[in-house]
Design a protein around this motif. Structure first.
Motif, PDB file in Angstrom:
ATOM      1  N   TYR A 145       6.230  18.685  -5.026  1.00  0.00           N
ATOM      2  CA  TYR A 145       6.621  17.257  -4.529  1.00  0.00           C
ATOM      3  C   TYR A 145       5.530  16.804  -3.681  1.00  0.00           C
ATOM      4  O   TYR A 145       5.351  17.284  -2.534  1.00  0.00           O
ATOM      5  CB  TYR A 145       8.134  17.470  -3.991  1.00  0.00           C
ATOM      6  CG  TYR A 145       8.950  17.747  -5.169  1.00  0.00           C
ATOM      7  CD1 TYR A 145       9.578  16.614  -5.648  1.00  0.00           C
ATOM      8  CD2 TYR A 145       9.407  19.103  -5.479  1.00  0.00           C
ATOM      9  CE1 TYR A 145      10.725  16.923  -6.685  1.00  0.00           C
ATOM     10  CE2 TYR A 145      10.581  19.146  -6.531  1.00  0.00           C
ATOM     11  CZ  TYR A 145      11.090  18.135  -6.999  1.00  0.00           C
ATOM     12  OH  TYR A 145      12.079  18.267  -7.853  1.00  0.00           O
ATOM     13  N   GLN A 146       5.360  15.455  -4.102  1.00  0.00           N
ATOM     14  CA  GLN A 146       4.327  14.694  -3.270  1.00  0.00           C
ATOM     15  C   GLN A 146       5.097  13.509  -2.454  1.00  0.00           C
ATOM     16  O   GLN A 146       5.967  13.070  -2.899  1.00  0.00           O
ATOM     17  CB  GLN A 146       3.185  13.832  -4.095  1.00  0.00           C
ATOM     18  CG  GLN A 146       2.301  13.005  -3.455  1.00  0.00           C
ATOM     19  CD  GLN A 146       1.676  13.505  -2.397  1.00  0.00           C
ATOM     20  OE1 GLN A 146       0.839  14.839  -2.744  1.00  0.00           O
ATOM     21  NE2 GLN A 146       1.625  13.122  -1.319  1.00  0.00           N
ATOM     22  N   LYS A 147       4.796  13.750  -0.955  1.00  0.00           N
ATOM     23  CA  LYS A 147       5.427  12.833  -0.182  1.00  0.00           C
ATOM     24  C   LYS A 147       4.858  11.236  -0.210  1.00  0.00           C
ATOM     25  O   LYS A 147       3.711  11.196  -0.446  1.00  0.00           O
ATOM     26  CB  LYS A 147       5.313  13.286   0.962  1.00  0.00           C
ATOM     27  CG  LYS A 147       5.976  12.379   2.172  1.00  0.00           C
ATOM     28  CD  LYS A 147       5.663  13.058   3.719  1.00  0.00           C
ATOM     29  CE  LYS A 147       6.463  11.974   4.876  1.00  0.00           C
ATOM     30  NZ  LYS A 147       6.188  12.626   6.053  1.00  0.00           N
TER      31      LYS A 147
ATOM     32  N   LYS B  70      13.027   2.481  -3.239  1.00  0.00           N
ATOM     33  CA  LYS B  70      11.892   3.279  -2.819  1.00  0.00           C
ATOM     34  C   LYS B  70      12.060   4.734  -2.996  1.00  0.00           C
ATOM     35  O   LYS B  70      13.097   5.459  -2.569  1.00  0.00           O
ATOM     36  CB  LYS B  70      11.421   2.690  -1.347  1.00  0.00           C
ATOM     37  CG  LYS B  70      11.073   1.260  -1.357  1.00  0.00           C
ATOM     38  CD  LYS B  70      10.478   1.021  -0.077  1.00  0.00           C
ATOM     39  CE  LYS B  70      11.327   1.294   1.061  1.00  0.00           C
ATOM     40  NZ  LYS B  70      10.833   1.142   2.414  1.00  0.00           N
ATOM     41  N   LEU B  71      11.143   5.287  -3.688  1.00  0.00           N
ATOM     42  CA  LEU B  71      10.970   6.653  -3.750  1.00  0.00           C
ATOM     43  C   LEU B  71      10.498   7.199  -2.436  1.00  0.00           C
ATOM     44  O   LEU B  71       9.565   6.784  -2.207  1.00  0.00           O
ATOM     45  CB  LEU B  71      10.328   7.194  -4.947  1.00  0.00           C
ATOM     46  CG  LEU B  71      10.783   6.646  -6.330  1.00  0.00           C
ATOM     47  CD1 LEU B  71       9.954   7.197  -7.479  1.00  0.00           C
ATOM     48  CD2 LEU B  71      12.331   7.197  -6.706  1.00  0.00           C
ATOM     49  N   ASN B  72      10.951   8.355  -2.054  1.00  0.00           N
ATOM     50  CA  ASN B  72      10.282   9.212  -1.013  1.00  0.00           C
ATOM     51  C   ASN B  72       9.454  10.124  -1.140  1.00  0.00           C
ATOM     52  O   ASN B  72       8.558  10.824  -0.412  1.00  0.00           O
ATOM     53  CB  ASN B  72      11.447   9.645   0.011  1.00  0.00           C
ATOM     54  CG  ASN B  72      12.237   8.473   0.688  1.00  0.00           C
ATOM     55  OD1 ASN B  72      11.616   7.362   1.026  1.00  0.00           O
ATOM     56  ND2 ASN B  72      13.316   8.693   0.843  1.00  0.00           N
TER      57      ASN B  72
ATOM     58  N   TRP C 256       0.898  -1.117   0.041  1.00  0.00           N
ATOM     59  CA  TRP C 256      -0.203  -0.010  -0.021  1.00  0.00           C
ATOM     60  C   TRP C 256       0.911   1.299   0.084  1.00  0.00           C
ATOM     61  O   TRP C 256       1.702   1.374   0.851  1.00  0.00           O
ATOM     62  CB  TRP C 256      -0.791   0.102   1.311  1.00  0.00           C
ATOM     63  CG  TRP C 256      -2.114  -0.803   1.085  1.00  0.00           C
ATOM     64  CD1 TRP C 256      -2.111  -2.246   1.872  1.00  0.00           C
ATOM     65  CD2 TRP C 256      -3.145  -0.874   0.330  1.00  0.00           C
ATOM     66  NE1 TRP C 256      -3.246  -2.615   1.304  1.00  0.00           N
ATOM     67  CE2 TRP C 256      -4.086  -1.799   0.612  1.00  0.00           C
ATOM     68  CE3 TRP C 256      -3.686   0.253  -0.418  1.00  0.00           C
ATOM     69  CZ2 TRP C 256      -5.441  -2.128  -0.135  1.00  0.00           C
ATOM     70  CZ3 TRP C 256      -4.775  -0.125  -1.187  1.00  0.00           C
ATOM     71  CH2 TRP C 256      -5.540  -1.203  -0.874  1.00  0.00           C
ATOM     72  N   VAL C 257       0.893   2.081  -0.923  1.00  0.00           N
ATOM     73  CA  VAL C 257       1.362   3.436  -1.001  1.00  0.00           C
ATOM     74  C   VAL C 257       0.539   4.447  -0.613  1.00  0.00           C
ATOM     75  O   VAL C 257      -0.752   4.509  -1.101  1.00  0.00           O
ATOM     76  CB  VAL C 257       1.881   3.506  -2.399  1.00  0.00           C
ATOM     77  CG1 VAL C 257       2.380   5.004  -2.614  1.00  0.00           C
ATOM     78  CG2 VAL C 257       2.632   2.428  -3.027  1.00  0.00           C
ATOM     79  N   LEU C 258       0.897   5.056   0.128  1.00  0.00           N
ATOM     80  CA  LEU C 258       0.142   6.491   0.610  1.00  0.00           C
ATOM     81  C   LEU C 258       0.755   7.768   0.326  1.00  0.00           C
ATOM     82  O   LEU C 258       1.825   8.155   0.017  1.00  0.00           O
ATOM     83  CB  LEU C 258       0.145   6.452   2.303  1.00  0.00           C
ATOM     84  CG  LEU C 258       0.109   4.876   3.049  1.00  0.00           C
ATOM     85  CD1 LEU C 258       0.289   5.397   4.559  1.00  0.00           C
ATOM     86  CD2 LEU C 258      -0.972   4.445   2.836  1.00  0.00           C
ATOM     87  N   LEU C 259      -0.318   8.590   0.009  1.00  0.00           N
ATOM     88  CA  LEU C 259      -0.055   9.689  -0.564  1.00  0.00           C
ATOM     89  C   LEU C 259      -0.566  11.118   0.362  1.00  0.00           C
ATOM     90  O   LEU C 259      -1.816  11.633   0.153  1.00  0.00           O
ATOM     91  CB  LEU C 259      -0.553  10.118  -2.034  1.00  0.00           C
ATOM     92  CG  LEU C 259      -0.065   8.967  -3.011  1.00  0.00           C
ATOM     93  CD1 LEU C 259      -0.929   9.084  -4.275  1.00  0.00           C
ATOM     94  CD2 LEU C 259       1.333   8.814  -3.259  1.00  0.00           C
TER      95      LEU C 259
END
Length: 248
Positions: A115-117, A96-98, A42-45
């Protein structure tokens, strides 16, 4: 067909006869003794603008991370404006991208966007050495064993090298001693050849000198007696030599 695949794939594991079976997506590089690094996370934005909480925008945002599959119910129903949540198929061997840049970039206009965290939820550990899920390379027992073996081999090579140097030094020392002994022997032999052979008269003269050698200060004063004896011997020697010449 696609829905059935997702329904099984999203489970990640199934239980058969009380035995857990992990599910992996097949690839041409599949090996039965290695785990696949491709997993679902799961990727959180957090803080993503609420008007971007649509599948069309969200899948473009997370595309650099991996293959987007679906949004969670809160994101899809737009009931959680503070954050979007997406299920993504990622490769654990990749970095992994931060953060990700969201906006437009054109040669004719300045860069616009933000820039989206990026945050991740329940990312499994994957060892790049033994290709097994459940631990990282920092916790890999095989890597530790390999390091210990390399350290032992290094110490053994060092010990062997030191022993070799000591043996060479010992051989050099033996050669030096042997050369010194040979030089001393040669010098002794040379001195024996160069030394004139003593005659009977010479030895007699030396014995007289040793016998009459003064032992204290008083005897040293009487050295004239010794000198007279030596003179008599010399005169007798001259007479003897002259008689021999006359006889010849």
């Amino acid at each position: 067909m696609e829905e059935d695949f997702k329904a099984v794939w999203y489970k990640r594991s199934i239980e058969i006869d009380e035995q857990v079976m992990w599910l992996e997506k097949w690839t041409p590089e599949f090996k039965p003794d290695e785990d696949s690094p491709i997993v679902l996370v799961w990727v959180l934005l957090p803080g993503l603008p609420f008007h971007l909480h649509t599948w069309n925008y969200v899948k473009q945002v997370v595309a650099p991370i991996g293959t987007p599959l679906t949004m969670d119910a809160a994101t899809e129903n737009r009931t959680r404006p503070s954050m979007a949540k997406v299920r993504v198929e990622v490769n654990l061997t990749k970095t992994k991208l931060n953060s990700i840049f969201v906006g437009t970039e054109d040669e004719n206009c300045p860069r616009k966007g933000f820039y989206q965290k990026i945050e991740y939820e329940n990312v499994p550990k994957f060892c790049t050495h033994c290709k097994i899920l459940g631990h990282s390379i920092l916790q890999c027992s095989r890597v530790e064993k390999k390091k210990v073996e390399e350290l032992v081999n290094k110490e053994n090579r060092k010990i062997m090298q030191n022993n070799k140097v000591q043996v060479e030094e010992s051989v050099d020392d033996d050669n030096v001693v042997e050369n010194n002994q040979q030089e001393m022997q040669n010098a002794t032999e040379k001195q024996g050849l160069d030394k004139p052979q003593e005659t009977t008269d010479t030895r007699m003269e030396q014995s007289i000198v040793e016998a009459n050698k003064p032992k204290n200060y008083t005897e040293a004063k009487n050295g004239s007696v010794l000198k007279e004896k030596l003179d008599r011997i010399k005169r007798k020697r001259k007479k003897k030599a002259s008689k021999e010449e006359e006889q010849d």
